[in-house]
Write an enzyme that holds these catalytic residues in place. Structure first.
Site, PDB file in Angstrom:
ATOM      1  N   ASP A  38      -5.862  -0.928   5.432  1.00  0.00           N
ATOM      2  CA  ASP A  38      -6.811  -1.434   6.335  1.00  0.00           C
ATOM      3  C   ASP A  38      -8.027  -0.466   6.822  1.00  0.00           C
ATOM      4  O   ASP A  38      -9.278  -1.064   6.583  1.00  0.00           O
ATOM      5  CB  ASP A  38      -5.861  -1.564   7.837  1.00  0.00           C
ATOM      6  CG  ASP A  38      -4.513  -2.031   7.632  1.00  0.00           C
ATOM      7  OD1 ASP A  38      -4.525  -2.805   6.699  1.00  0.00           O
ATOM      8  OD2 ASP A  38      -3.898  -1.667   8.690  1.00  0.00           O
ATOM      9  N   ASP A  72       0.682  -1.093  -0.026  1.00  0.00           N
ATOM     10  CA  ASP A  72      -0.102   0.170   0.025  1.00  0.00           C
ATOM     11  C   ASP A  72       0.804   1.150   0.034  1.00  0.00           C
ATOM     12  O   ASP A  72       0.331   2.297  -0.835  1.00  0.00           O
ATOM     13  CB  ASP A  72      -1.118   0.168   1.022  1.00  0.00           C
ATOM     14  CG  ASP A  72      -0.529  -0.167   2.521  1.00  0.00           C
ATOM     15  OD1 ASP A  72       0.622  -0.394   2.693  1.00  0.00           O
ATOM     16  OD2 ASP A  72      -1.414   0.065   3.443  1.00  0.00           O
ATOM     17  N   SER A  84      -6.031  -5.403  12.386  1.00  0.00           N
ATOM     18  CA  SER A  84      -6.393  -4.239  12.139  1.00  0.00           C
ATOM     19  C   SER A  84      -7.478  -3.838  12.990  1.00  0.00           C
ATOM     20  O   SER A  84      -8.541  -3.195  12.593  1.00  0.00           O
ATOM     21  CB  SER A  84      -6.755  -3.957  10.665  1.00  0.00           C
ATOM     22  OG  SER A  84      -5.672  -4.013   9.875  1.00  0.00           O
ATOM     23  N   SER A  85      -7.785  -4.187  14.170  1.00  0.00           N
ATOM     24  CA  SER A  85      -8.463  -3.475  15.346  1.00  0.00           C
ATOM     25  C   SER A  85      -8.399  -2.129  15.336  1.00  0.00           C
ATOM     26  O   SER A  85      -9.439  -1.489  15.436  1.00  0.00           O
ATOM     27  CB  SER A  85      -8.227  -4.305  16.469  1.00  0.00           C
ATOM     28  OG  SER A  85      -7.190  -3.768  17.028  1.00  0.00           O
ATOM     29  N   GLY A 118      -3.591  -6.574  18.461  1.00  0.00           N
ATOM     30  CA  GLY A 118      -2.224  -6.729  18.198  1.00  0.00           C
ATOM     31  C   GLY A 118      -1.984  -7.790  17.477  1.00  0.00           C
ATOM     32  O   GLY A 118      -0.900  -8.218  17.511  1.00  0.00           O
ATOM     33  N   ALA A 119      -3.128  -8.565  16.723  1.00  0.00           N
ATOM     34  CA  ALA A 119      -2.644  -9.583  16.210  1.00  0.00           C
ATOM     35  C   ALA A 119      -2.622  -9.594  14.618  1.00  0.00           C
ATOM     36  O   ALA A 119      -2.416 -10.494  13.815  1.00  0.00           O
ATOM     37  CB  ALA A 119      -4.052 -10.702  16.468  1.00  0.00           C
ATOM     38  N   TYR A 136       8.736  -1.674  10.890  1.00  0.00           N
ATOM     39  CA  TYR A 136       7.739  -1.058   9.677  1.00  0.00           C
ATOM     40  C   TYR A 136       8.061   0.183   9.020  1.00  0.00           C
ATOM     41  O   TYR A 136       8.219   0.300   7.883  1.00  0.00           O
ATOM     42  CB  TYR A 136       6.325  -1.076  10.246  1.00  0.00           C
ATOM     43  CG  TYR A 136       5.222  -0.568   9.446  1.00  0.00           C
ATOM     44  CD1 TYR A 136       4.694  -1.720   8.822  1.00  0.00           C
ATOM     45  CD2 TYR A 136       4.922   0.710   9.049  1.00  0.00           C
ATOM     46  CE1 TYR A 136       3.580  -1.446   7.600  1.00  0.00           C
ATOM     47  CE2 TYR A 136       3.765   1.083   8.146  1.00  0.00           C
ATOM     48  CZ  TYR A 136       3.217  -0.021   7.409  1.00  0.00           C
ATOM     49  OH  TYR A 136       2.341   0.385   6.422  1.00  0.00           O
TER      50      TYR A 136
HETATM   51  C1  GLA Z   1       0.166  -2.739   8.295  1.00  0.00           C
HETATM   52  C2  GLA Z   1      -0.325  -1.376   7.854  1.00  0.00           C
HETATM   53  C3  GLA Z   1      -0.861  -1.470   6.375  1.00  0.00           C
HETATM   54  C4  GLA Z   1      -0.091  -2.332   5.667  1.00  0.00           C
HETATM   55  C5  GLA Z   1       0.426  -3.775   6.027  1.00  0.00           C
HETATM   56  C6  GLA Z   1       1.454  -4.263   5.367  1.00  0.00           C
HETATM   57  O1  GLA Z   1      -0.951  -3.685   8.536  1.00  0.00           O
HETATM   58  O2  GLA Z   1      -1.375  -0.742   8.639  1.00  0.00           O
HETATM   59  O3  GLA Z   1      -1.139  -0.283   5.921  1.00  0.00           O
HETATM   60  O4  GLA Z   1       1.221  -1.428   5.029  1.00  0.00           O
HETATM   61  O5  GLA Z   1       0.940  -3.497   7.491  1.00  0.00           O
HETATM   62  O6  GLA Z   1       0.889  -4.795   4.081  1.00  0.00           O
END
Ligand code: GLA
Length: 427
Positions: free
Chosen positions: A201, A66, A155-156, A151-152, A259
């Site tokens: 997300d 993304d 995307s909470s 935290g898993a 990240y």
């Molecule tokens: C996390 C970030 C997303 C994306 C993913 C990796 O979930 O929130 O925006 O970059 O990592 O694909």
């Protein structure tokens, strides 16, 4: 935002590796709504006007694409954050979290973070982002509850941002385009909470369609629902496959810094390639082809070459995956998932021994068509495409064995492909 939705569907199963139900069985959506409305009434002395609900997501393929402006293919899952709300006329926002059994309140004129209740920062952040974009907001009483594991890597946080945006939108009489709403969620997370996430997300939480994955072009933000060959899920639903999320139980404290480092590496790789590719403009790794890499890869130090190769090949895998899904070729799709994991492990280097073990165990099972880590990596979950008749085998030979070998509490969630942000009428 859509109207009231059918809440009769059973919740996705969360299962212990030994197959026994977890204590305190999970409530289905209608049970959760009733409990939330009752908690709202008890807390604020009046019923809520409505409940905004937004799902967590699992990314099928297109990892770390993304922020490189490529394509991603997430699926919203049938686990959500619900926000019951009613507006207030005094510009005050009072929040109550059922999960944390904690209250947090603020004034719209003075929005700060709350170190005592960090969960509230996502709601504060979206109010801050909405006001920053020039929207006039009404105050709120709101009660929150979720069943997206925190935290898993499911995307909470995006689910909470998008549900809170839905609540402010309805309470303030706004009508937001769903892409703009997703961008406001990302703005809240980047600018207020302080996490440098991409747009995937929030788009998945805002815009997904039940029974489908969401193909997103993260440069133009154009998006398209792609039917999934999962149980009872639309026209392609004949293969009787299940989407199984396996949670490694690993939570990495260094996730944010790793990240951010990957983001910087990709940016740097794009700059170096742009300087070397003279005949056209390259602003992100999205603009780089396999052929470009073969010709101009020498411009990159070895580690950046590997990062770039992951991005360029993964972009191609996303597009091939969509073709395979459309053609009903689930085996070819499964192979893309496997290849994606190898690339994330060896080139992008965001896996960890626990995720590799989960994937290796899954791949050894004949009923598993594909398996890969999902989300940012360094822990969290894998996503697996499993034949319905092999769920038991998966539980025994993947999750239970993982638990025995690592001593960790692994879990599996058999997920349905859910829809995005919804507004439920209550009462
Ligand atoms: C996390 C970030 C997303 C994306 C993913 C990796 O979930 O929130 O925006 O970059 O990592 O694909």
């Amino acid at each position: 935002m859509g109207g009231a939705e059918d809440l009769g569907a059973p919740a996705s199963q969360e299962e212990r590796p030994d197959g026994r139900p977890r204590t305190g069985a999970r409530l289905g959506p209608s049970g959760r709504l009733r409990r939330l409305a009752a908690a709202f009434q008890a807390r604020f002395g009046r019923p809520p006007t409505a409940v905004a609900a937004a799902p967590g997501r699992v990314n099928l393929i297109g990892e770390h694409l993304d922020y490189n402006e490529g394509h991603v293919l997430p699926v919203a899952i049938d686990r959500s954050i619900m926000v019951a709300f009613a507006s207030r006329s005094d510009g005050r926002v009072r929040l109550y979290s059922l999960d944390f059994e904690q209250e947090s309140a603020f004034d719209l004129e003075d929005i700060q973070r709350d170190p005592e209740a960090p969960w509230s920062d996502y709601v504060r952040g979206v109010a801050w982002a909405l006001r920053g974009a020039g929207h006039r907001l009404s105050g709120l009483d709101a009660a929150l509850q979720g069943d997206v594991p925190v935290g898993a890597g499911l995307s909470s946080s995006a689910a909470l941002e998008v549900a809170a945006l839905g609540a402010f939108e309805a309470a303030s009489g706004l009508q937001l385009d769903r892409r703009d709403l997703a961008l406001l969620g990302q703005r809240a997370e980047n600018g207020f909470v302080g996490v440098a996430c991409g747009i995937m997300d929030q788009m998945a939480a805002a815009l997904s369609r039940a029974g489908h994955a969401l193909l997103i072009d993260c440069r133009s933000l154009e998006h398209e629902a792609v039917p999934l060959p999962l149980e009872a899920s639309g026209p392609a639903g004949r293969a009787d496959l299940r989407l199984v999320v396996a949670d490694s139980g690993v939570r990495r404290a260094l996730l944010d810094s790793q990240y951010n480092l990957r983001r910087q590496e990709c940016q740097r790789a794009a700059e170096l390639l742009a300087a070397d590719i003279a005949d056209r403009t390259v602003t992100a790794l999205r603009d780089v082809s396999l052929d470009d890499l073969a010709r101009h890869g020498d411009a990159l130090p070895p580690s950046l070459f590997k990062r770039a190769r992951h991005v360029v090949e993964e972009e191609r895998r996303v597009l091939l995956s969509v073709e395979a899904l459309r053609a009903g070729d689930v085996e070819a799709f499964g192979e893309m998932l496997d290849a994606s994991h190898r690339s994330l492990r060896d080139d992008f280097e965001v896996s960890c021994p626990e995720l590799d073990l989960l994937v290796d165990l899954a791949r050894a099972q004949p009923g598993v068509l594909g398996a890969r880590l999902t989300g940012a990596g360094f822990g969290g979950c894998t996503v697996n495409l499993v034949r319905a008749e092999s769920l038991e085998t998966f539980r025994e030979h993947v999750v239970a064995r993982y638990c025995t070998e690592t001593g960790r509490e692994g879990r599996m969630y058999v997920c349905r492909a859910a829809g995005g942000l919804k507004l439920h009428c209550v009462g």
